[in-house]
Motif scaffolding. Structure first.
Motif, PDB file in Angstrom:
ATOM      1  N   GLY A 190      14.243-100.000  55.659  1.00  0.00           N
ATOM      2  CA  GLY A 190      15.504-100.092  54.785  1.00  0.00           C
ATOM      3  C   GLY A 190      15.284-100.480  53.119  1.00  0.00           C
ATOM      4  N   ASP A 191      14.705-101.274  52.632  1.00  0.00           N
ATOM      5  CA  ASP A 191      14.660-101.489  51.190  1.00  0.00           C
ATOM      6  C   ASP A 191      13.299-101.709  50.516  1.00  0.00           C
ATOM      7  N   ALA A 192      13.389-101.875  48.692  1.00  0.00           N
ATOM      8  CA  ALA A 192      12.102-101.870  48.119  1.00  0.00           C
ATOM      9  C   ALA A 192      10.967-102.821  48.720  1.00  0.00           C
ATOM     10  N   ASP A 193      11.414-103.693  49.295  1.00  0.00           N
ATOM     11  CA  ASP A 193       9.893-104.842  49.428  1.00  0.00           C
ATOM     12  C   ASP A 193       9.381-104.866  50.184  1.00  0.00           C
ATOM     13  N   ALA A 194      10.189-104.040  51.771  1.00  0.00           N
ATOM     14  CA  ALA A 194       9.638-103.710  52.563  1.00  0.00           C
ATOM     15  C   ALA A 194       8.710-102.442  52.242  1.00  0.00           C
ATOM     16  N   PRO A 248      19.471-101.876  48.954  1.00  0.00           N
ATOM     17  CA  PRO A 248      20.020-102.835  48.312  1.00  0.00           C
ATOM     18  C   PRO A 248      17.986-103.883  48.179  1.00  0.00           C
ATOM     19  N   PRO A 249      19.336-104.783  47.452  1.00  0.00           N
ATOM     20  CA  PRO A 249      20.666-105.613  47.162  1.00  0.00           C
ATOM     21  C   PRO A 249      21.283-104.748  46.007  1.00  0.00           C
ATOM     22  N   THR A 250      20.592-104.496  44.575  1.00  0.00           N
ATOM     23  CA  THR A 250      21.508-104.000  44.328  1.00  0.00           C
ATOM     24  C   THR A 250      22.373-102.726  43.910  1.00  0.00           C
ATOM     25  N   HIS A 251      21.518-101.377  44.842  1.00  0.00           N
ATOM     26  CA  HIS A 251      22.340-100.529  45.100  1.00  0.00           C
ATOM     27  C   HIS A 251      22.214 -99.772  43.333  1.00  0.00           C
ATOM     28  N   THR A 252      21.494 -99.714  42.800  1.00  0.00           N
ATOM     29  CA  THR A 252      21.790 -99.259  42.149  1.00  0.00           C
ATOM     30  C   THR A 252      20.126 -98.697  41.481  1.00  0.00           C
ATOM     31  N   LEU A 300      35.550 -97.125  46.638  1.00  0.00           N
ATOM     32  CA  LEU A 300      35.599 -95.638  47.071  1.00  0.00           C
ATOM     33  C   LEU A 300      33.938 -95.073  47.134  1.00  0.00           C
ATOM     34  N   GLU A 301      33.459 -94.715  45.688  1.00  0.00           N
ATOM     35  CA  GLU A 301      33.086 -94.476  45.513  1.00  0.00           C
ATOM     36  C   GLU A 301      30.965 -95.294  46.888  1.00  0.00           C
ATOM     37  N   ARG A 302      31.067 -96.600  46.813  1.00  0.00           N
ATOM     38  CA  ARG A 302      29.962 -97.172  47.461  1.00  0.00           C
ATOM     39  C   ARG A 302      30.394 -96.221  49.408  1.00  0.00           C
ATOM     40  N   ASP A 303      31.371 -96.726  49.683  1.00  0.00           N
ATOM     41  CA  ASP A 303      31.915 -96.011  50.890  1.00  0.00           C
ATOM     42  C   ASP A 303      31.743 -94.658  51.294  1.00  0.00           C
ATOM     43  N   LEU A 304      31.697 -94.125  50.380  1.00  0.00           N
ATOM     44  CA  LEU A 304      32.203 -92.620  50.367  1.00  0.00           C
ATOM     45  C   LEU A 304      29.956 -91.865  50.714  1.00  0.00           C
ATOM     46  N   HIS A 305      29.853 -93.023  49.734  1.00  0.00           N
ATOM     47  CA  HIS A 305      28.244 -92.776  49.192  1.00  0.00           C
ATOM     48  C   HIS A 305      27.367 -93.614  50.500  1.00  0.00           C
TER      49      HIS A 305
END
Lengths: 214, 445
Positions: free
Chosen positions: A32-36, A56-60, B254-259
């Motif tokens: 579920g994340d990049a480190d794993a 996660p954690p930054t969701h970018t 909103l974007e996060r929730d949708l995503h």
């Protein structure tokens, strides 16, 4: 094919694992994340990793950064990135290190299971799989040079499909024409882009790079 | 050090005054202000006089106006220096007036500079400051002479400062001219009279200083600030920035929730449907594994329902439909959904504008959520009423209290949101409770 999946939404992660197992592939790990993801790839050395960009954690862009690292550290592992939006910037960063063994697809594409696994296979074999959306965006952002302008609409269509990473046979299938016709178009593209046959360079890659403005 | 402090603490306030930090800072302010005041006064007056003098003749008018413009500009710079002194030494923080950046043609720019209200207020301060600063220096003489007289016995005994034979005696200096009345010390015992006068002067010195500094404080606030209109503009700019931030944050959420929610569900739905279709095989072929197929369709169905739920929650988060029927109904729904019992009292005879209703609703929702999450309360009272032309929303609970703005309580967001419409949020929440939060909003914004 041995696969590692990195996707933070559990619903999708499980469904992907189920689908790939169903088709006879081996899912070594689903994380579920990049480190794993990095740990799983180092441990299992899979043929290919399916990686969500936003995690996660930054969701970018942690998925993208992990993908670039994996391509560098484990060249045997192809990386197929997928996300809900296509970012031209991300595509450029991914392709900057070369287009072999990488893919970048819109998440929606998993809805077509057959095409998705086909793209995954291609990446695992060291090929490329770019979403048509990626190709359109990169080509749209690229500087239009004179030789590109001289291509006909059909030739440009063939070039775009080449950029997605498709073979001549696949292009023929997509355009519903014969393989011979595709070959003729491809030859015309090489001619107009001034790419003579040579043993040192892959004309196909050069043409695509020109098209994407890389 | 500690001894002087505790010693000072035991003295009554009046006697302690010369020992307070405030008195010393004010004295320092008096000391520092005068040179700047003097130089500033001279420069500005000379420039203004030159300007005014030249303007009398038609030929000199342009040059004269330039002198005037330079003088207001200089006054602004001096005002900035005085503002800095007042802020650093007196703690009298006044926001600077907005910068003057006139645009357009030369004459338009000149005109704007001549009409620069803040510049002229700076001129007024610089002119008024000189007499004030003179009095401030005079106030300092109270400190100096006080100390001098207080040290008279010391000077006599230790430093042997004694009058030469034939002189009248060691003079006592007073800040208020006493004519020949001030006693002269002719003996060591006599110096104690001078010391007593010195002590009295020193006790008075802080009050003299404070008095004249108070005048200066008033001038600073009146003349060096941004002016009422500019202050209002600044306030509006700030709240507009808050409003923009608020809506940007909302869109991001909103974007996060949708995503993370509905979009993922829909992708999964499409994927399981595609897998199911593959399983069905070509026309007429028998299905290989009906159980597997059923499970795929069940997964698809679950994801579709989940997507619907998430979309519904999301749209309610944007605009709860019940709000269309007015705030009382919306608050009633909110109260009914709360897990802590809510006593509701709503008295709103006149409907506020939709924007205000929405803000009030989300404040109530957030405050109730806070009560449920943090307070441990057993009951909540939610009141909404129109009082003194304001929509008042009050949420009171019997929980453990200790709620503050900024402690990640979500209250900071609320404060910002209500400020965007010139509303206020007041909170009383002592440790141990009870907590009462009052949101006041203008009903029409």
């Amino acid at each position: 094919m041995r696969v590692v999946i990195a996707e933070d939404a559990a619903v999708l992660r499980e469904l992907l694992a189920l689908m790939l197992t169903d088709r006879g592939h081996e899912v070594c790990a689903a994380v579920g994340d990049a480190d794993a993801l990095r740990a799983a790839v180092t441990e299992h050395r899979p043929d290919v990793a399916v990686v969500d960009i936003r995690m996660p954690p930054t969701h970018t862009d942690e998925g993208l950064r992990a993908a670039i690292d994996i391509r560098q550290d484990c060249p045997g592992t192809g990386v197929l990135l997928f996300s809900q939006y296509i970012e031209t910037k991300y595509a450029r960063r991914l392709l900057a290190a070369g287009s072999a063994g990488v893919g970048y697809l819109l998440k929606d594409r998993v809805a077509n299971v057959a095409e998705f696994t086909e793209a995954l296979n291609r990446v695992a074999d060291g090929g490329t799989a770019l979403d048509p959306e990626v190709v359109t965006q990169l080509a749209g952002a690229a500087r239009r040079t004179e030789d590109l302008e001289s291509l006909t609409a059909r030739e440009r269509q063939v070039l775009a499909l080449m950029a997605e990473g498709r073979s001549n046979a696949a292009i023929a299938q997509a355009l519903v024409v014969s393989a011979g016709t595709v070959e003729k178009h491809v030859a015309a593209v090489f001619g107009k882009l001034n790419l003579p046959a040579s043993e040192d360079a892959n004309r196909r890659v050069l043409a695509v790079l020109r098209y994407l403005g890389a | 050090m500690r001894d002087t402090h505790t010693g000072a603490a035991r003295l009554p306030g009046v006697l302690r005054a010369p020992l307070t930090r405030r008195a010393w800072w004010e004295a320092a302010y008096c000391l520092a202000g005068f040179p700047l005041a003097l130089v500033g006064f001279v420069l500005v007056v000379v420039l203004l006089a030159l300007g005014a003098g030249l303007t009398v003749s038609l030929v000199g008018a342009v040059l004269g106006l330039l002198f005037v413009v330079v003088s207001t500009g200089l006054a602004r710079a001096l005002a900035a220096a005085h503002r800095g002194l007042a802020a650093n030494l007196l703690g009298e923080r006044v926001a600077p007036p907005p910068q003057l950046r006139p645009t357009g043609r030369v004459f338009a720019r000149l005109d704007a500079r001549l009409r620069d209200a803040a510049g002229w207020r700076s001129v007024a301060y610089v002119l008024a400051k000189l007499p004030v600063a003179a009095v401030q220096w005079y106030a300092l003489t109270w400190w100096v002479t006080g100390l001098l007289n207080l040290s008279a016995p010391l000077r006599w005994a230790v430093f042997a400062q004694r009058p030469h034979p034939g002189q009248e005696g060691m003079p006592t200096i007073t800040p208020i001219p006493a004519g020949g009345g001030a006693p002269h010390s002719t003996s060591f015992a006599g110096t104690f009279v001078a010391a007593a006068i010195g002590a009295a002067t020193l006790l008075a010195a802080p009050w003299v200083t404070r008095g004249i500094v108070a005048v200066d404080r008033w001038l600073v606030r009146a003349l060096l600030g941004p002016g009422e209109l500019a202050q209002r503009v600044r306030n509006l700019e700030e709240t507009r920035a808050l409003a923009v931030d608020d809506s940007a944050a909302l869109l991001r959420r909103l974007e996060r929730d949708l995503h993370d929610g509905a979009q993922v569900r829909l992708v999964a739905l499409a994927m399981s449907l595609d897998m199911a279709r593959e399983r069905l095989g070509a026309d007429g072929e028998p299905v290989a594994d009906p159980d597997r197929l059923r499970r795929l369709i069940e997964t698809a169905h679950t994801n579709a329902t989940e997507a619907l739920t998430e979309l519904r929650d999301l749209s309610r988060g944007i605009h709860p439909p019940v709000l269309d029927d007015g705030l009382p109904d919306a608050l009633a729904t909110l109260a009914a959904r709360s897990t802590v019992p809510v006593e509701l009292a709503v008295d709103i005879p006149e409907r506020p504008t939709p924007a205000i209703e929405t803000i009030a609703y989300f404040c109530a929702a957030e405050l109730l959520t806070n009560v449920i999450k943090h307070s441990g309360a057993r009951r909540v009272v939610l009141r909404a009423s129109l009082e003194e032309g304001l929509l008042r929303l009050r949420v009171t609970d019997d929980g453990r209290g200790g709620a503050t703005v900024g402690a990640g309580s979500g209250l900071t967001g609320l404060v910002q949101r209500v400020r965007t419409v010139d509303g206020t949020l007041d909170i009383t929440s002592p440790q141990g409770g009870p907590t009462s939060v009052t949101v006041s909003l203008p009903p029409h914004a």
